[in-house]
Design a protein around this motif. Structure first.
Motif, PDB file in Angstrom:
ATOM      1  N   ARG A   1      -0.575  16.426  -1.082  1.00 58.15           N
ATOM      2  CA  ARG A   1      -0.461  15.935  -2.456  1.00 58.15           C
ATOM      3  C   ARG A   1      -1.651  15.086  -2.888  1.00 58.15           C
ATOM      4  NH1 ARG A   1       0.950  10.693  -2.688  1.00 58.15           N
ATOM      5  NH2 ARG A   1       1.737   9.794  -0.787  1.00 58.15           N
ATOM      6  N   ILE A   2      -2.521  14.709  -1.965  1.00 61.49           N
ATOM      7  CA  ILE A   2      -3.681  13.885  -2.296  1.00 61.49           C
ATOM      8  C   ILE A   2      -4.780  14.785  -2.848  1.00 61.49           C
ATOM      9  CG2 ILE A   2      -5.417  12.289  -1.394  1.00 61.49           C
ATOM     10  CD1 ILE A   2      -2.557  11.196  -1.353  1.00 61.49           C
ATOM     11  N   ASP A   3      -5.260  14.469  -4.051  1.00 66.41           N
ATOM     12  CA  ASP A   3      -6.305  15.280  -4.667  1.00 66.41           C
ATOM     13  C   ASP A   3      -7.627  14.532  -4.705  1.00 66.41           C
ATOM     14  OD1 ASP A   3      -4.346  17.215  -5.245  1.00 66.41           O
ATOM     15  OD2 ASP A   3      -3.881  16.235  -7.137  1.00 66.41           O
ATOM     16  N   ASP A   4      -7.715  13.585  -5.628  1.00 63.47           N
ATOM     17  CA  ASP A   4      -8.989  12.937  -5.905  1.00 63.47           C
ATOM     18  C   ASP A   4      -9.128  11.564  -5.271  1.00 63.47           C
ATOM     19  OD1 ASP A   4      -9.665  15.109  -7.503  1.00 63.47           O
ATOM     20  OD2 ASP A   4      -8.657  14.247  -9.243  1.00 63.47           O
ATOM     21  N   GLU A   5      -8.137  11.076  -4.552  1.00 59.46           N
ATOM     22  CA  GLU A   5      -8.219   9.749  -3.956  1.00 59.46           C
ATOM     23  C   GLU A   5      -9.183   9.749  -2.777  1.00 59.46           C
ATOM     24  OE1 GLU A   5      -4.247   8.795  -2.796  1.00 59.46           O
ATOM     25  OE2 GLU A   5      -3.666   8.228  -4.807  1.00 59.46           O
ATOM     26  N   ALA A   6      -9.801   8.605  -2.545  1.00 64.54           N
ATOM     27  CA  ALA A   6     -10.609   8.431  -1.345  1.00 64.54           C
ATOM     28  C   ALA A   6      -9.666   8.512  -0.148  1.00 64.54           C
ATOM     29  CB  ALA A   6     -11.310   7.088  -1.389  1.00 64.54           C
ATOM     30  N   PRO A   7     -10.111   9.080   0.957  1.00 68.86           N
ATOM     31  CA  PRO A   7      -9.222   9.185   2.122  1.00 68.86           C
ATOM     32  C   PRO A   7      -8.911   7.817   2.721  1.00 68.86           C
ATOM     33  CG  PRO A   7     -11.415   9.982   2.654  1.00 68.86           C
ATOM     34  CD  PRO A   7     -11.413   9.668   1.193  1.00 68.86           C
ATOM     35  N   TRP A   8      -7.746   7.707   3.307  1.00 65.23           N
ATOM     36  CA  TRP A   8      -7.281   6.465   3.908  1.00 65.23           C
ATOM     37  C   TRP A   8      -6.375   6.791   5.074  1.00 65.23           C
ATOM     38  CZ3 TRP A   8      -2.092   6.860   3.693  1.00 65.23           C
ATOM     39  CH2 TRP A   8      -1.552   7.625   2.659  1.00 65.23           C
ATOM     40  N   THR A   9      -6.097   5.792   5.891  1.00 64.81           N
ATOM     41  CA  THR A   9      -5.180   5.928   7.022  1.00 64.81           C
ATOM     42  C   THR A   9      -4.297   4.700   7.067  1.00 64.81           C
ATOM     43  OG1 THR A   9      -6.728   7.258   8.310  1.00 64.81           O
ATOM     44  CG2 THR A   9      -5.017   6.118   9.555  1.00 64.81           C
ATOM     45  N   THR A  10      -3.041   4.898   7.414  1.00 61.87           N
ATOM     46  CA  THR A  10      -2.163   3.775   7.729  1.00 61.87           C
ATOM     47  C   THR A  10      -1.768   3.890   9.195  1.00 61.87           C
ATOM     48  OG1 THR A  10      -0.192   4.966   6.991  1.00 61.87           O
ATOM     49  CG2 THR A  10      -1.216   3.460   5.408  1.00 61.87           C
ATOM     50  N   TYR A  11      -1.677   2.736   9.840  1.00 64.89           N
ATOM     51  CA  TYR A  11      -1.253   2.650  11.238  1.00 64.89           C
ATOM     52  C   TYR A  11       0.005   1.807  11.290  1.00 64.89           C
ATOM     53  CZ  TYR A  11      -6.055   4.059  12.230  1.00 64.89           C
ATOM     54  OH  TYR A  11      -7.260   4.710  12.273  1.00 64.89           O
ATOM     55  N   ARG A  12       0.995   2.288  11.958  1.00 64.33           N
ATOM     56  CA  ARG A  12       2.196   1.499  12.222  1.00 64.33           C
ATOM     57  C   ARG A  12       1.938   0.793  13.540  1.00 64.33           C
ATOM     58  NH1 ARG A  12       5.718  -0.615   9.105  1.00 64.33           N
ATOM     59  NH2 ARG A  12       7.805  -0.649   9.913  1.00 64.33           N
ATOM     60  N   ILE A  13       2.054  -0.542  13.533  1.00 70.82           N
ATOM     61  CA  ILE A  13       1.821  -1.297  14.767  1.00 70.82           C
ATOM     62  C   ILE A  13       3.064  -2.088  15.144  1.00 70.82           C
ATOM     63  CG2 ILE A  13      -0.683  -1.481  14.412  1.00 70.82           C
ATOM     64  CD1 ILE A  13      -0.176  -4.436  13.535  1.00 70.82           C
ATOM     65  N   GLU A  14       3.222  -2.310  16.427  1.00 66.66           N
ATOM     66  CA  GLU A  14       4.276  -3.172  16.956  1.00 66.66           C
ATOM     67  C   GLU A  14       3.604  -4.462  17.414  1.00 66.66           C
ATOM     68  OE1 GLU A  14       7.442  -3.334  20.678  1.00 66.66           O
ATOM     69  OE2 GLU A  14       6.046  -1.650  20.514  1.00 66.66           O
ATOM     70  N   VAL A  15       4.046  -5.573  16.877  1.00 68.34           N
ATOM     71  CA  VAL A  15       3.475  -6.870  17.246  1.00 68.34           C
ATOM     72  C   VAL A  15       4.049  -7.270  18.598  1.00 68.34           C
ATOM     73  CG1 VAL A  15       3.288  -9.306  16.618  1.00 68.34           C
ATOM     74  CG2 VAL A  15       3.117  -7.530  14.836  1.00 68.34           C
ATOM     75  N   LEU A  16       3.172  -7.413  19.582  1.00 70.25           N
ATOM     76  CA  LEU A  16       3.585  -7.803  20.930  1.00 70.25           C
ATOM     77  C   LEU A  16       3.549  -9.313  21.106  1.00 70.25           C
ATOM     78  CD1 LEU A  16       1.528  -5.101  22.858  1.00 70.25           C
ATOM     79  CD2 LEU A  16       3.945  -5.000  22.201  1.00 70.25           C
TER      80      LEU A  16
END
Length: 169
Positions: free
Chosen positions: A63-78
């Motif tokens: 669904r992403i067309d013209d947006e700059a690419p990005w990444t999300t990371y799910r992290i677990e706080v240790l």
């Protein structure tokens, strides 16, 4: 500019040796600033030791067309060293020269950089940011002190310990 001068510039750039690509790093208005553990500890809302649980890349989302690419990371706080972060958080980064990537480089084992020391702040609201950036965190400075836990040196640990004790005073 005259055409001959322009052609000479293009030729020089084409023949010049290519330098290694560098991330774009700006910290408090200074290009390629060298930060300290104490600076980043003071500037960050959360300082954590965290494990990467998952990642989502925008370029895999149809669904992403013209947006700059990005990444999300799910992290677990240790471990939380500063602030009161939730047990799980989402870290957002643009996939560009200013991005901070939580994962192995090409050819490295997937779990090599599983845990990180992260200096985090809430993601600022950008007008062009995707909705997925809302409510996430970003690394304080992409060329700073955040790094894979396994790459912490004895000097890093000493500087971090001093930064923590300074902050407690």
């Amino acid at each position: 500019m005259r055409k001959s001068t322009f052609c000479l510039m293009i030729a020089a750039l084409t023949l010049a040796p290519l330098s290694q690509a560098k991330a774009l790093c700006i910290y408090n208005g200074e290009l390629y600033a060298k930060t300290t553990m104490a600076q980043e500890f003071a500037d960050s809302r959360w300082v954590v030791r965290a494990r990467v649980v998952s990642e989502t890349n925008s370029w895999t989302d149809a669904r992403i067309d013209d947006e700059a690419p990005w990444t999300t990371y799910r992290i677990e706080v240790l471990e939380a060293f500063k602030g009161d972060p939730p047990r799980t958080m989402t870290v957002f980064t643009w996939n560009d020269s200013g991005g901070f990537y939580l994962g192995p480089k090409n050819g490295e084992p997937r779990n090599l950089y599983a845990e990180y020391l992260l200096f985090l702040n809430p993601t600022k609201r950008f007008t062009d940011a995707p909705p997925e950036a809302s409510g996430t965190a970003m690394v304080n400075y992409n060329c700073g002190q955040s790094k894979p836990w396994i790459l912490l040196t004895a000097e890093d640990v000493q500087a971090f310990t001093e930064a923590r004790s300074q902050a407690r005073r």
